[in-house]
Design a protein around this motif. Sequence first.
Motif, PDB file in Angstrom:
ATOM      1  N   PHE A   1     111.925 -24.173 -46.269  1.00 33.70           N
ATOM      2  CA  PHE A   1     110.613 -23.771 -46.133  1.00 33.70           C
ATOM      3  C   PHE A   1     109.696 -24.482 -46.945  1.00 33.70           C
ATOM      4  O   PHE A   1     110.035 -24.460 -48.328  1.00 33.70           O
ATOM      5  CB  PHE A   1     110.374 -22.249 -46.340  1.00 33.70           C
ATOM      6  CG  PHE A   1     111.052 -21.399 -45.037  1.00 33.70           C
ATOM      7  CD1 PHE A   1     110.363 -20.993 -44.045  1.00 33.70           C
ATOM      8  CD2 PHE A   1     112.486 -21.088 -45.205  1.00 33.70           C
ATOM      9  CE1 PHE A   1     110.834 -20.385 -43.138  1.00 33.70           C
ATOM     10  CE2 PHE A   1     112.893 -20.540 -44.208  1.00 33.70           C
ATOM     11  CZ  PHE A   1     112.100 -19.811 -43.109  1.00 33.70           C
ATOM     12  N   LEU A   2     108.707 -25.339 -46.662  1.00 33.05           N
ATOM     13  CA  LEU A   2     107.959 -26.030 -47.362  1.00 33.05           C
ATOM     14  C   LEU A   2     106.443 -25.756 -46.881  1.00 33.05           C
ATOM     15  O   LEU A   2     106.167 -25.289 -45.799  1.00 33.05           O
ATOM     16  CB  LEU A   2     108.226 -27.626 -47.094  1.00 33.05           C
ATOM     17  CG  LEU A   2     109.657 -28.168 -47.327  1.00 33.05           C
ATOM     18  CD1 LEU A   2     109.724 -29.443 -47.126  1.00 33.05           C
ATOM     19  CD2 LEU A   2     109.850 -28.103 -48.847  1.00 33.05           C
ATOM     20  N   PRO A   3     105.538 -25.892 -47.920  1.00 36.05           N
ATOM     21  CA  PRO A   3     104.362 -25.645 -47.389  1.00 36.05           C
ATOM     22  C   PRO A   3     103.605 -26.487 -46.601  1.00 36.05           C
ATOM     23  O   PRO A   3     103.710 -27.673 -46.724  1.00 36.05           O
ATOM     24  CB  PRO A   3     103.391 -25.419 -48.917  1.00 36.05           C
ATOM     25  CG  PRO A   3     104.287 -26.237 -49.901  1.00 36.05           C
ATOM     26  CD  PRO A   3     105.706 -26.037 -49.519  1.00 36.05           C
ATOM     27  N   LYS A   4     102.669 -26.025 -45.767  1.00 36.34           N
ATOM     28  CA  LYS A   4     102.086 -26.986 -44.792  1.00 36.34           C
ATOM     29  C   LYS A   4     100.640 -26.295 -44.588  1.00 36.34           C
ATOM     30  O   LYS A   4     100.358 -25.168 -44.541  1.00 36.34           O
ATOM     31  CB  LYS A   4     102.788 -26.837 -43.496  1.00 36.34           C
ATOM     32  CG  LYS A   4     102.248 -27.972 -42.174  1.00 36.34           C
ATOM     33  CD  LYS A   4     103.000 -27.592 -41.101  1.00 36.34           C
ATOM     34  CE  LYS A   4     102.431 -28.491 -40.092  1.00 36.34           C
ATOM     35  NZ  LYS A   4     103.092 -28.376 -38.811  1.00 36.34           N
ATOM     36  N   SER A   5      99.677 -27.257 -44.557  1.00 30.42           N
ATOM     37  CA  SER A   5      98.261 -26.813 -44.349  1.00 30.42           C
ATOM     38  C   SER A   5      97.586 -27.240 -43.051  1.00 30.42           C
ATOM     39  O   SER A   5      98.123 -28.398 -42.670  1.00 30.42           O
ATOM     40  CB  SER A   5      97.672 -27.466 -45.523  1.00 30.42           C
ATOM     41  OG  SER A   5      98.112 -26.891 -47.059  1.00 30.42           O
ATOM     42  N   GLY A   6      96.637 -26.763 -42.668  1.00 31.26           N
ATOM     43  CA  GLY A   6      95.880 -27.060 -41.629  1.00 31.26           C
ATOM     44  C   GLY A   6      94.398 -26.455 -41.724  1.00 31.26           C
ATOM     45  O   GLY A   6      94.098 -25.540 -42.334  1.00 31.26           O
ATOM     46  N   THR A   7      93.371 -27.215 -41.082  1.00 30.12           N
ATOM     47  CA  THR A   7      92.151 -27.013 -41.224  1.00 30.12           C
ATOM     48  C   THR A   7      91.613 -26.485 -39.906  1.00 30.12           C
ATOM     49  O   THR A   7      92.100 -26.953 -38.858  1.00 30.12           O
ATOM     50  CB  THR A   7      91.294 -28.267 -41.559  1.00 30.12           C
ATOM     51  OG1 THR A   7      91.227 -29.297 -40.581  1.00 30.12           O
ATOM     52  CG2 THR A   7      91.383 -28.864 -42.834  1.00 30.12           C
TER      53      THR A   7
END
Length: 406
Positions: free
Chosen positions: A177-183
């Motif tokens: 599990f790794l942090p993932k970002s989205g706008t």
Amino acid sequence: MSLARDIAWRYLKRPTDQLINAVSIVSVFGLVIGVMALVISMALMTGYRGDLQEKLLGGNAELFVYSINGGIENTAATVDRIRRVPGIANVSPVLFQGALVSSEANGTGEQIMIKGVEPRRSGESHLYQKVIGPRASFRSADGYPGLSLGKYLARKLGVKAGDVVTLTAPSEDRGSFLPKSGTYTVVTVYDTGFFEFDARWIFMDLDEARQLLGLQQANLIEVKLLPGVDLDAMVKRIANLTENQYAVTDWRQMNRQLFSLLKIQQLVLFIVIGLIVFVSTFNIVSTLIMIVHEKRKEIGILAAMGADGKMVRRIFVWYGTLVGVGGTLLGMVLGCLVSWILTRFKLISFGPEIAEVYFVSSIPFVTRWQDLGAIALFAIVVSFLATLLPSMRAARLNPIDALRHE
């Protein structure tokens, strides 16, 4: 009308002593205040519990099917099997996940809960109509991925519809599990009146949530039931249908502690405020004692004319009961009127600090016939019991002694 009631009504309608008249008015007024307070308090607790339950069910469902160890395998097949069960109104896959949302005005971000749902659910309930919007889509007018958030969360982030926010959530990638970002574009800023939704939840398209979180399957299935379906029986049936592969629970189990506490609070409130009614009956006792003393001559004359002790006792029992019934009815009418005014104009509303504690930003006052019946029965019975001692005292008066002092 019987003779006892007729005499009691004449005593009540045309008192001969101004002091007794004033004490009678005070006794009625005290009973009215007590009954009115009971009606309002019961309406408050009933309205609060009902409104909380309605908003919980509006944003969720009656039954929940979930996997303890991650996503639900073959979500579509599982949904299809559950949908075939008689008594099911709707079955929808959902994705729940905690995340962090930030904006240009709030770079540190706020912890929130993402709920990925299918846009077609906009017609499912009044809450989803507010959340998803009339277009039944989470996409912006330009076609970009969007989301919906509550007014309190929008205020913290300093955003409005059309602004852009960033979601950061743990995403699964080959077992890690790794942090993932989205706008995403803020499509709708909703106001449900339920603080938990308005301050901590973000709704978005189920497919967009899967992409952000790196999940292929939903981790929860919400099941809406038709009216009148037995919850307990349906829980067992769905558990057997899924061969106990997934956990199945209902909204009562998930909120058992909260609603049990509300029931206890309502009972305690009834007892505490009911003491006001009980204390007000002492005014009825004192009024009757004064009337018995003031009407000694009339009691003696009635006894000399052949009226027995039971007849005299019934006169004062009727007097106290008429006072109790009149005060109870007036108190109930005033209590219902005050409750309607408080609800109609939303006079009991909270700011975000208090709404966070009570979960709702305003409380409706709901009067139920069963509550009014219980209050009326309690007040009238207590008023009747208050008449027994003074009426027995009047019945024991010796007519010769009563006339001798006149």
